[in-house]
Design an enzyme around this catalytic site. Structure first.
Site, PDB file in Angstrom:
ATOM      1  N   ASP A 108     -47.729 -30.385 -70.746  1.00 36.17           N
ATOM      2  CA  ASP A 108     -46.929 -31.894 -70.697  1.00 36.17           C
ATOM      3  C   ASP A 108     -46.549 -33.022 -69.787  1.00 36.17           C
ATOM      4  OD1 ASP A 108     -45.787 -31.284 -73.098  1.00 36.17           O
ATOM      5  OD2 ASP A 108     -45.895 -33.195 -74.084  1.00 36.17           O
ATOM      6  N   HIS A 109     -45.364 -32.052 -69.288  1.00 36.85           N
ATOM      7  CA  HIS A 109     -44.686 -31.589 -68.356  1.00 36.85           C
ATOM      8  C   HIS A 109     -44.756 -31.432 -66.905  1.00 36.85           C
ATOM      9  CE1 HIS A 109     -42.277 -34.575 -71.778  1.00 36.85           C
ATOM     10  NE2 HIS A 109     -42.743 -34.023 -72.234  1.00 36.85           N
ATOM     11  N   HIS A 194     -34.835 -28.579 -78.174  1.00 35.19           N
ATOM     12  CA  HIS A 194     -36.035 -28.592 -78.639  1.00 35.19           C
ATOM     13  C   HIS A 194     -36.976 -27.426 -78.681  1.00 35.19           C
ATOM     14  CE1 HIS A 194     -40.220 -30.167 -77.143  1.00 35.19           C
ATOM     15  NE2 HIS A 194     -40.318 -30.065 -76.031  1.00 35.19           N
ATOM     16  N   ASP A 217     -37.708 -33.679 -73.530  1.00 31.69           N
ATOM     17  CA  ASP A 217     -38.388 -33.745 -75.205  1.00 31.69           C
ATOM     18  C   ASP A 217     -36.975 -32.962 -76.049  1.00 31.69           C
ATOM     19  OD1 ASP A 217     -40.785 -34.294 -74.559  1.00 31.69           O
ATOM     20  OD2 ASP A 217     -42.206 -32.941 -74.978  1.00 31.69           O
ATOM     21  N   HIS A 287     -43.340 -40.776 -74.494  1.00 30.72           N
ATOM     22  CA  HIS A 287     -43.770 -39.699 -74.648  1.00 30.72           C
ATOM     23  C   HIS A 287     -43.473 -39.684 -76.680  1.00 30.72           C
ATOM     24  CE1 HIS A 287     -43.340 -35.607 -76.183  1.00 30.72           C
ATOM     25  NE2 HIS A 287     -43.636 -34.998 -75.049  1.00 30.72           N
TER      26      HIS A 287
HETATM   27 ZN   LIG Z   1     -43.392 -32.759 -74.316  1.00 28.35          ZN
HETATM   28 ZN   LIG Z   2     -42.001 -30.437 -74.851  1.00 26.28          ZN
END
Ligand SMILES: [Zn+2]
Ligand SMILES: [Zn+2]
Length: 322
Positions: A108-109, A194, A217, A287
């Site tokens: 998602d990044h 993370h 994150d 996020h």
């Molecule tokens: Zn993320």
């Molecule tokens: Zn992440």
């Protein structure tokens, strides 16, 4: 640090007038559908491109991506799916792309990292693009260009485009420190927590008129608080723990997902503690997890964050300029 991609003919061709005319027509059409391109702006601006958290596409928020514009030069942070189109909607011409920073390698990044390079190229980009992030960003860059070599090699002679691989310079690092500096911007990376993604980074952008920190994150983490000391803006990830059960009910086969989310992210209460400890002026929430729960109003997020933080709190929205 340095990496110049090779492998494709270095011959250069004149840029085809047809390609320029076509891309011009397309941009005009898109601007006409949204709003006119703004005049050149000086100073530092922040645009939230995608404010959703997690890899599952949804209708409410695009995946993680933000852009800092310094005298109109874009510094893109993270490349969740759809980043190219979000930049177009934000009136940032893709041909102006110059710098990309990736916080960590969750999809998602980074899912559209390679696609953003490619889309800048077909939008008329000509100079060089420097990209920064943890390993394996060099390998990902190389493999993306290899995977798309068939199309790229066709467009070089057919549309008169310069070879793409020699224009891309990927820089990878695994420790804290200044990762990029030019006359306007200094970018400092700091390791965050993370699990199980290691290393994962937060970034701080210092410009002549502003300081902006992206948490990436992370759980609440001292090294991030240190990086963000006294910053004007802290763009921080956030989860709403009480709503995770509802999220799980909508996602099949995700029994261990709640465990991961709780162990590697920051709650809407704790995010205020982080902002307070860092002494930032403005906290921007992003996020969001869950990112598409209609019951989670702006008030829910703000109420949590303001438990410990009495500065300005902004609930991020896609394409919001700050
Ligand atoms: Zn993320
Ligand atoms: Zn992440």
């Amino acid at each position: 640090m340095k990496k110049e991609e090779k492998g494709i003919s270095r011959r250069r061709f004149l840029t085809g007038s047809t390609a320029i005319a076509l891309s011009g027509l397309l941009s005009k059409k898109i601007f006409a559908q949204t709003k006119d391109s703004p005049p050149q702006k000086s100073g530092t601006r922040l645009v939230l491109l995608g404010t959703g958290g997690g890899p599952r596409p949804n209708k409410m928020r695009a995946q993680s991506s933000w852009v800092v514009l310094v005298n109109d030069v874009p510094y893109v942070v993270d490349c969740g799916e759809g980043v190219s189109r979000q930049l177009v909607f934000a009136n940032v011409p893709l041909r102006n792309l110059r710098y990309i920073f990736i916080t960590h390698h969750h999809s998602d990044h980074n899912l559209d990292y390679g696609n953003l390079l490619y889309n800048a190229w077909v939008s008329g980009f000509k100079g060089r693009i420097d990209t920064y992030g943890p390993p394996p960003i060099e390998k990902m860059t190389k493999l993306y260009l290899e995977m798309n070599a068939y199309d790229i090699n066709i467009r070089i002679p057919d549309e008169g485009r310069p070879p793409l691989p020699p224009m891309i310079f990927a820089h990878e690092f695994s420790k804290d420190g200044v990762v990029m500096q030019n006359e306007n911007v200094k970018v400092t990376a700091a390791l965050v927590n993370h699990p199980p993604v290691e290393p994962s980074f937060a970034y701080r952008f210092d410009t002549p008129d502003r300081s902006i920190v992206f948490s990436g994150d992370t759980t609440p983490w001292d090294n991030l608080i240190k990086l963000a000391q006294g910053a004007d803006v802290l763009v921080h990830e956030v989860i709403h723990k009480p709503s995770l059960a509802r999220l799980m009910a909508r996602i099949p086969n995700a029994d261990r997902l709640v465990e991961h989310i709780v162990a590697s992210h920051t709650t809407h209460i704790d995010v205020g503690k982080v902002a307070k400890a860092a002494g930032v002026k403005t906290l921007v929430l992003t996020h969001f997890v869950p990112s598409d729960d209609p019951l989670l109003t702006d008030e829910v997020w703000v109420d949590g964050a303001k438990t410990h933080f009495d500065g300005k709190i902004i609930v991020g929205k896609d394409l919001m300029e700050i």
